[in-house]
Write an enzyme that holds these catalytic residues in place. Structure first.
Site, PDB file in Angstrom:
ATOM      1  N   ASP A  17       4.412   1.344   6.908  1.00  0.00           N
ATOM      2  CA  ASP A  17       5.048   0.086   6.517  1.00  0.00           C
ATOM      3  C   ASP A  17       6.353   0.294   5.765  1.00  0.00           C
ATOM      4  O   ASP A  17       7.389  -0.281   6.112  1.00  0.00           O
ATOM      5  CB  ASP A  17       4.108  -0.756   5.647  1.00  0.00           C
ATOM      6  CG  ASP A  17       3.014  -1.430   6.452  1.00  0.00           C
ATOM      7  OD1 ASP A  17       2.480  -0.806   7.391  1.00  0.00           O
ATOM      8  OD2 ASP A  17       2.701  -2.594   6.144  1.00  0.00           O
ATOM      9  N   ARG A  96       0.264  -0.410 -10.578  1.00  0.00           N
ATOM     10  CA  ARG A  96       1.400  -1.210 -10.131  1.00  0.00           C
ATOM     11  C   ARG A  96       2.464  -1.435 -11.203  1.00  0.00           C
ATOM     12  O   ARG A  96       3.657  -1.265 -10.938  1.00  0.00           O
ATOM     13  CB  ARG A  96       0.941  -2.550  -9.570  1.00  0.00           C
ATOM     14  CG  ARG A  96       0.086  -2.447  -8.301  1.00  0.00           C
ATOM     15  CD  ARG A  96       0.685  -1.536  -7.284  1.00  0.00           C
ATOM     16  NE  ARG A  96       0.037  -1.574  -5.992  1.00  0.00           N
ATOM     17  CZ  ARG A  96       0.187  -0.628  -5.077  1.00  0.00           C
ATOM     18  NH1 ARG A  96       0.950   0.431  -5.319  1.00  0.00           N
ATOM     19  NH2 ARG A  96      -0.421  -0.723  -3.922  1.00  0.00           N
ATOM     20  N   ASP A 125      -0.884  -7.266  -4.846  1.00  0.00           N
ATOM     21  CA  ASP A 125       0.116  -6.280  -5.246  1.00  0.00           C
ATOM     22  C   ASP A 125       1.522  -6.861  -5.320  1.00  0.00           C
ATOM     23  O   ASP A 125       2.310  -6.507  -6.192  1.00  0.00           O
ATOM     24  CB  ASP A 125       0.068  -5.071  -4.314  1.00  0.00           C
ATOM     25  CG  ASP A 125      -1.150  -4.206  -4.621  1.00  0.00           C
ATOM     26  OD1 ASP A 125      -1.601  -4.245  -5.774  1.00  0.00           O
ATOM     27  OD2 ASP A 125      -1.635  -3.533  -3.718  1.00  0.00           O
ATOM     28  N   SER A 181      -7.150  -0.630   5.408  1.00  0.00           N
ATOM     29  CA  SER A 181      -6.067  -0.044   4.618  1.00  0.00           C
ATOM     30  C   SER A 181      -6.571   0.526   3.298  1.00  0.00           C
ATOM     31  O   SER A 181      -7.648   0.162   2.822  1.00  0.00           O
ATOM     32  CB  SER A 181      -4.976  -1.097   4.380  1.00  0.00           C
ATOM     33  OG  SER A 181      -5.444  -2.101   3.530  1.00  0.00           O
TER      34      SER A 181
END
Lengths: 419, 419, 419, 419
Positions: A17, A96, A125, A181
């Site tokens: 991605d 994050r 996210d 994922s």
């Protein structure tokens, strides 16, 4: 580096991605600086660097953030026993804000008005990245391709990504073939989406990558001791082989190794995302699970009861804030200040037994223990007088007796008025 | 039976303490009615009945309270995920109000102005018994020998009890020799006090009596499914051998059997008693642990996020109330009404794997699931628009950006005033 | 009426903004059904109806919602003592979900796929309208012109609105000239924005329209009594002139009349909007302020202490939900169920004195009073034994004494290690 | 002074009860040191000192505690907006721990193993005194005559006190004739018990002694401004006559003077005592009421919304702790640390209008204001984009829409299964 009005710092992972995004940004006319945060994920960083440059990045920053992740994010959260919805140890959520902070720092140094990330528009996210960006630099401009119409029109599904990769010579990593994922860092690996979206489907053993299958874990338990100071782990000792670790990063890696070996920290749950939809996640948090159990236990002996009640009220709120992406916020500063206060005397050592998927406490001791058998008999004159309990109970009963009298009065009232 | 001003209903266990108390009450001139509650503990009730009569009880009531314990106390508490101090499933605390209620009913029928119990003056059980007594009958008089001066003067330690037993021909049960004390019912067995008072001492395997040592538990996991309706378990199915149980009492006993076999539900913790001292307890709660994990999971899929947040605030308070003995109180009625409301759609089935001390969820489904993959795409027109997330995040960021601006303004202010 | 794919039900007020919007929607090709909710605001509804028709509305519904506002929104919120940020009685927030519900009902009957409103994109009302719409009909489509690019491009400020009004013969009401904006219903009138945005500016007396200036209010206090049943006011009596009102709508209107006359219920505050910005509001809530004071007082005598503590935790959350627009939500249903439970015994009468801006309680009585002087002496044998307090206090002190011992131990430790 | 095993430090007020207690203690063989705390009550301290000596006190300590009361107890509590049960400003509760602390200090210096107080066994003050004593010195011995059998047997009512006073030449103060009791300090005066126990009885004007009858207060409002720094009032300015006070004690006394003059701060309520009974109290808190209103308002402009939510959760708990006597406790230290953190930016000035019983805010400004009109437009690029609100609302609606879909599905299910 001078400021450039088209420069963007991209949170780059090396995966499909963000590689497509990198190239797409270049094609859109941006000058892309790739930022790879090493938060402990399995990744060949040198290869990822080369790939970014090959895709047209004007620069690549690989930053080892592992120590900071442990000391500035994981340990503070574990001081609060932070558990989202009673179960999830916040593995992804804790990394994050750290990545976002580094990215904003790099953007400042690089004179880049933009930052970009590859998170989708349905998940948590994106929120965690963007709230952190805006909180740290209200003037920053954010490019989130998965919310950009032009990008969405071009990439309507996985096949479009793969076709684009082929067209532009982007190597497709093996992980891109997985039918679900993953997110990976020091604290945990998560598996979600794809085939795992069916909440009734039992995940096969091939999905797990951080922990041994408990059924194949060693048949002998292993005993360890974790020492705490102010609620922070400062020492891990293997009571079987005598190995001792005291450095924050090293001791946490060692806890991971132990948890992994014994199949500890698997979790399968349906959770509530901040954007209002439910999501099924499968997590492996080996070292974190051990640490959580130990910290909760040392508090049992060293923390005052009422402080614990109040702290717990705050801790569930704090877990939500971390999950929802509000690490850099006034309310988080407020809560963390209170959590720090609560940990001032959380010192001592907990002993644990690790065995085939479970971690059990077997004993603990604390210099600031409020559980001191001598306390009641010697230090405080008179100690505990059992007869005091009579008055204690009677006074507590007053209110209940009054309530009963009201009920009976109201019942009698109804009876008599019924005549 | 007519009222007698010297009649007392004693909560009798058949053990050493309450046998001595029974005899002592008789010697003090009371007419003693013994009440033995069968709450699922290991006990020879016929023998206990004979013993009570031999000690001078004017009557003995043995009452099977097991079904009521499951349906009226355990299931309601598990609907709330009640966990005291984040860990303890309240095994002892849930049985006490039931015993007290039966005792008060027997006292009313027997025309007895007194009730008595054998709990000490330093523990939680005295509070749980007495608050329940007073709440249910504000006019009741309570005799708690361990808080009575005359009794305390006579029985200053275990040797005095044993000597008195010998003098009065009271048989001393084998359990009286254990160097710690236990409480046993359908939900759990606890071990505490005596040698276990040292919180650092690892309990030996001989202490555990309800659960197989995980290291000796079967080497093959067992798979089960638990079905829920309104938050209550209504079906347990063994997915390996097809056995199904649907009766509340029978299914709970079956969960106990399964948990016991696989070494599930051991806990060692230091907890805070209501009377203000810390206490170390070792618990075995096999079936309850399985049920707790399953209920928490079915809520994950069927409960609204915000309802869950609010319910959790109440649940921790409810756990305290149960622990502290306030089962019969206006605040408990209030909380239980809210808990019931929260469980209206908690329906569905959870699948679990039991293996050597651990219970893991492997999947779940629910007819009232809020996690419906079709929901976002079909039922609701338009579904989830990823671009909406941009506005969502930006609006949430406004406050954080303002906060940052204040910080910066104040920093600049300080700098300039520093000139 | 058959379904039409271009039909929209507009929440129409008769004012400048929604008149312009009505016309604009017509010009955009929609068939507009105007809906005027009478929630007690000062308005000439007949004239507003004519105006809507003149502007091209295909139909106009004027609905008297006043009784429903009182019984289904105001009284439930006052049962919870709902106060946003400790001060604001939620006057605007309580009317919005009612208007939205009616509008959705009208849209369903009219076969209209659209609803529209005139609230701006920076305020709370857009959220309250739209969340209610979506919650009641997830398939509804919402037109909010103040967030529509075409509309925003055309109307960039007040002059554009006035010019458009002139062009299309829309009569401009006098209120449109006020240098701030207002919202008006049975419960309150608010004044905000414009010149009032300066939080330091003292509002002039000409701004207030619902309450007499306290300095010009009658110089003689007026005494009233409010009777409650299950937390709901069922009777207002003027103790000076004997007037009695018992109908919910009539008694609330009478409270408004009394409050207005005595200058009661003015509030000037800076509050936090849901969209993350602070806002200064000036409110006049005459009858509501009296009712709030009275309800809080009757609870003082009739509600159990611990139920009150728990209810208060919920009430602050409930106030946020109302303010933020979540009236129709699962969490609101959950909270309201708990609030209803808490009000089961909130019966009795409170006497109050109204005088120049203040409302003071002067006495109360309750049939379900937990404050019964006889209770302690007669109903419950023995009553309150002062000596029980000694044990009560000593047991509560145990924990504090242990804490002190730890502090001293740690101090001594530091001293000795300091040598 | 050397230690004496019979020495007791008595909290002496000069009133009838503690005078009788002083004499009684002397007669019981104690050496009594009288301690008079000046907390701002109306009292002739010189005369009280002479009286204590005349009654046989071996020493008398009169200590001016007024400044400490303001800075160490009142201001911290007002930083938290502490309000017991939503209304009571804790006037009595805040002075007790201060008195207890001084008394424990005097006992330490005097070598006295005992402290004594004159509070009864049914009230809150005994708890506040004794918990403070034990928390500060776990080895202290407490004599509370109203819980001592010998004392209670001798003094069964007021006539016994008066007879004893006459026998021992104790002058009876005029206040002893009041048919209710009072507690008086800088912050407030309370009136309760006796004839005021009837919660329906309206207190006559003669009962109030700290505040002018609002109906006789000046007919012209008075305007003031209060300046805050870190949540603490640092400046009071009379906007009419220009008088300015900045010293903590002096400014608080000045607020009292202003509140008193304008009839501000009267409260009549039924509250819940810690010992489980309800109690009716009438309070006059003139300066405190003004300060409370002003502090709440400055927070409105300077405090972040989410910090406010969290702080409010803590504040209600803090109010209970103060009321219940837990000022010196680990949980209080924990809460106060959080409150202090919350006040770091609570700076600015609030303007108020005082008039006949009411205090109204008319404006405010703050250097750390989060309410900055320029903020959204200039400082932060882009400011507030109204169209972002659309996504914000839609994302928030997802959960509500899912809930509605479940309801509809379940309704349809029921219908079809009803066939």
């Amino acid at each position: 580096m001078t400021t450039s009005k088209d420069r963007v710092v991209l949170a780059y992972s090396g995966g499909l991605d963000t590689s497509v995004i990198l190239k797409w940004l270049v094609l859109e006319g941006y000058e892309v600086v790739a930022f790879l945060a090493d938060v402990g994920q399995k990744e060949d960083f040198a290869q990822a660097r080369d790939k970014a440059l090959a895709l047209g990045a004007s620069g690549v920053h690989v930053v080892d953030c592992r120590r900071e992740l442990v000391t500035d994010f994981i340990f503070p959260a574990f001081k609060a026993n932070a558990l989202y919805e009673g179960r999830y140890l916040l593995g992804t959520a804790l990394a994050r804000p750290l990545i976002a902070r580094k990215q904003i720092e790099i953007a400042a140094r690089a004179g880049a008005p933009y930052v970009a990330h590859g998170a989708t528009g349905k998940g948590n996210d994106q929120v965690r990245f963007e709230l952190s960006y805006y909180a740290l630099n209200p003037r920053i401009k954010v490019i989130a391709p998965w919310k950009v119409r032009r990008f969405l029109d071009r990439f309507q599904g996985r096949p479009d990504l793969l076709r684009f990769a082929e067209e532009h010579g982007i190597p497709v990593p093996a992980t891109a073939a997985k039918p679900y994922s993953e997110d990976d860092n020091l604290l945990h690996i998560s598996h979600e989406a794809g085939i795992l979206e069916d909440p009734a489907l039992e995940p096969g053993e091939e999905i797990f990558s951080r922990t041994t299958d408990p059924e194949r874990a060693p048949d002998r338990p292993e005993r360890i001791a974790i020492g705490f100071k102010d609620g922070i782990p400062i020492r891990v000792e293997n009571l079987d082989d005598g190995r001792v670790e005291q450095d924050p990063l090293v001791l946490f890696l060692y806890l991971n190794e132990l948890g992994s070996k014994h199949g500890i920290g698997r979790l399968d749950m349906v959770e509530n995302r901040f954007v209002g939809i439910k999501s099924r996640g499968i997590y492996e948090t080996p070292g974190g699970t051990i640490l959580h159990v130990a910290h909760q236990d040392i508090e049992g002996i060293a923390m005052d009861r009422e402080v614990m009640r109040l702290r717990n009220m705050l801790a569930s709120k704090l877990s939500e804030l971390i999950y929802n992406g509000f690490w850099f916020s006034p309310e988080m500063e407020f809560l963390m200040s209170a959590i720090d206060k609560s940990q001032e005397v959380i010192d001592g050592t907990v002993r644990l037994k690790l065995y085939r998927g479970s971690v059990r406490v077997t004993g603990r001791e604390s210099p600031s223990s409020l559980y001191d058998r001598r306390l009641s008999s010697m230090d405080i004159e008179g100690g505990f007088n059992q007869q005091d309990s009579e008055g204690f109970i009677k006074i507590h009963a007053i209110r209940l007796m009054a309530h009963r009298a009201i009920i009976e009065r109201s019942r009698n009232g109804r009876t008599s008025s019924g005549r």
